[in-house]
Write a protein that holds these residues in place. Sequence first.
Motif, PDB file in Angstrom:
ATOM      1  N   PRO A 166       0.435  -5.910   1.849  1.00 24.62           N
ATOM      2  CA  PRO A 166       0.603  -5.233   0.539  1.00 24.62           C
ATOM      3  C   PRO A 166       2.020  -5.363   0.007  1.00 24.62           C
ATOM      4  O   PRO A 166       2.743  -4.367  -0.146  1.00 24.62           O
ATOM      5  CB  PRO A 166       0.236  -3.784   0.856  1.00 24.62           C
ATOM      6  N   THR A 167       2.429  -6.597  -0.310  1.00 20.98           N
ATOM      7  CA  THR A 167       3.787  -6.814  -0.826  1.00 20.98           C
ATOM      8  C   THR A 167       3.899  -6.434  -2.297  1.00 20.98           C
ATOM      9  O   THR A 167       4.990  -6.095  -2.767  1.00 20.98           O
ATOM     10  CB  THR A 167       4.172  -8.290  -0.663  1.00 20.98           C
ATOM     11  N   GLY A 168       2.790  -6.512  -3.023  1.00 24.38           N
ATOM     12  CA  GLY A 168       2.825  -6.189  -4.443  1.00 24.38           C
ATOM     13  C   GLY A 168       3.292  -7.334  -5.315  1.00 24.38           C
ATOM     14  O   GLY A 168       3.378  -7.170  -6.539  1.00 24.38           O
ATOM     15  N   ASP A 196      -2.981   1.973   0.572  1.00 24.41           N
ATOM     16  CA  ASP A 196      -2.459   3.302   0.254  1.00 24.41           C
ATOM     17  C   ASP A 196      -0.948   3.309   0.146  1.00 24.41           C
ATOM     18  O   ASP A 196      -0.345   4.343  -0.188  1.00 24.41           O
ATOM     19  CB  ASP A 196      -2.920   4.323   1.300  1.00 24.41           C
ATOM     20  N   THR A 197      -0.304   2.161   0.423  1.00 21.29           N
ATOM     21  CA  THR A 197       1.150   2.074   0.257  1.00 21.29           C
ATOM     22  C   THR A 197       1.538   1.714  -1.178  1.00 21.29           C
ATOM     23  O   THR A 197       2.733   1.631  -1.489  1.00 21.29           O
ATOM     24  CB  THR A 197       1.732   1.016   1.206  1.00 21.29           C
ATOM     25  N   PHE A 247     -10.565  -6.885  -2.113  1.00 24.04           N
ATOM     26  CA  PHE A 247     -10.797  -5.478  -1.820  1.00 24.04           C
ATOM     27  C   PHE A 247      -9.513  -4.821  -1.313  1.00 24.04           C
ATOM     28  O   PHE A 247      -8.912  -5.280  -0.336  1.00 24.04           O
ATOM     29  CB  PHE A 247     -11.897  -5.336  -0.775  1.00 24.04           C
ATOM     30  N   ALA A 248      -9.115  -3.756  -1.974  1.00 23.40           N
ATOM     31  CA  ALA A 248      -7.970  -2.965  -1.527  1.00 23.40           C
ATOM     32  C   ALA A 248      -8.499  -1.850  -0.635  1.00 23.40           C
ATOM     33  O   ALA A 248      -9.176  -0.938  -1.107  1.00 23.40           O
ATOM     34  CB  ALA A 248      -7.226  -2.391  -2.727  1.00 23.40           C
ATOM     35  N   VAL A 249      -8.236  -1.939   0.678  1.00 20.84           N
ATOM     36  CA  VAL A 249      -8.892  -1.053   1.633  1.00 20.84           C
ATOM     37  C   VAL A 249      -7.870  -0.226   2.409  1.00 20.84           C
ATOM     38  O   VAL A 249      -6.682  -0.560   2.498  1.00 20.84           O
ATOM     39  CB  VAL A 249      -9.763  -1.863   2.629  1.00 20.84           C
ATOM     40  N   VAL A 250      -8.418   0.831   2.961  1.00 16.26           N
ATOM     41  CA  VAL A 250      -7.684   1.680   3.901  1.00 16.26           C
ATOM     42  C   VAL A 250      -8.608   1.924   5.069  1.00 16.26           C
ATOM     43  O   VAL A 250      -9.781   2.278   4.883  1.00 16.26           O
ATOM     44  CB  VAL A 250      -7.265   3.022   3.258  1.00 16.26           C
TER      45      VAL A 250
END
Length: 422
Positions: A166-168, A196-197, A247-250
């Motif tokens: 998750p570097t963005g 979640d970051t 997919f953005a997952v946690v």
Amino acid sequence: MASEVPLPTTPPTSKALSGALRKKLQGYVGFANLPNQVHRKSVKKGFNFTIMVVGESGLGKSTLVNTLFNAPLYPPKEHVGLSQESPKTVGIQVLNTDIEENGVRLKLNVVDTPGFGDFINNEDSWKPILETIESRFDAYLEQENRVNRSKITDTRVNACLYFIAPTGHSLKALDIEFMKRLHNKVNLIPVIAKSDTMTNEEVAAFKERILMDIDHHKIKIYHAQHYDCDDQETINETKEVMSKVPFAVVGSDKAVETSDGRVVRGRSYPWGTIEVDNEDHCDFVKLRQMLIRTHMEELREFTNDIHYENYRTEKLVALGYQQDQTVFREVDPLAKLAEERALHEAKLVKMEQDMKNVFQQKVQEKEAKLTQSEAELYAKHKEMKDALEKQRLDLEDKKRRIEQGRPITPEKKKKGFGFANK
């Protein structure tokens, strides 16, 4: 005595559909139960699914797998001391487990890749993973070529969850290289780990940049398909699921208590609680829906019909096998009819020419025979004419002799002694 029931004289209504006739049945037959038969057979046999997880260490791969199947498939990790030497190559670890839900048995194989992306030089870190996928294709191909194929073990990788840090910002060079090398071998499903970051706005922007990179480098990721038989609700659900890619997952396999007293799977932070199964917090529910609940069988079919078939074709062609590509050519019925008519007309022309040649040959043979017979008759006529002419001359000679009083046949001189006249 029972009377015979007359059969309907009018044929069932039919119409052409894609070159076939669709006919309406006059009554219940029973083959509508085929899906039930397949269901019973599949439940009895059980299912097999192999999933690969790839990503840097610390992105929560094992935690997400435990969360997906709601079971502690991965044992708790032991922290390695700093004195121990870290591995220098990407490792391949396989976790095999049998799980059951409502009488349905699933043999789950999880292929993990510890060490990927953890080195200073990650230039060829994709090679052990690619070799693993191809070796499983080779093993399946070898089993297919056996004399006895009653027991074939399928270990082909059906899906690959690729974890993106998750570097963005955007995809790293390693991410792009890995997906370009493997997108033709396996169903790639990109996943943004530990989303979640980031805030919701950062996640949306990150997803957009990732999709732009994937499109720019022509990387093929898995897209869930919808079919003509699907209803509108199913089609809408599929489109909604695919709209969440990547997919953005946690992941979390621990239960926590929310501020309102509910116990959920998630993570607690000073500012609140992230719920894994809450679609407003992450895309975990959509990933699980596509991967397990709605498209698991399609992932298996896509692996067998597309990736494995392409690899098998390349392998056999490299070994010298040749395939007649005309068997895969789509045939237009009108073009096929015109082609057959042209072939038939050419055949008729050839037959007509052959008959003319045979006729001319027969005529020539007959003419030669007649010429020979004419020559023989002429020679025989000349011989008879010569004989008649000779006979005429003999008769004329005899006629002159008679007229002159000479004998017809000349007198022959008598032989003996003669006496002199005295």
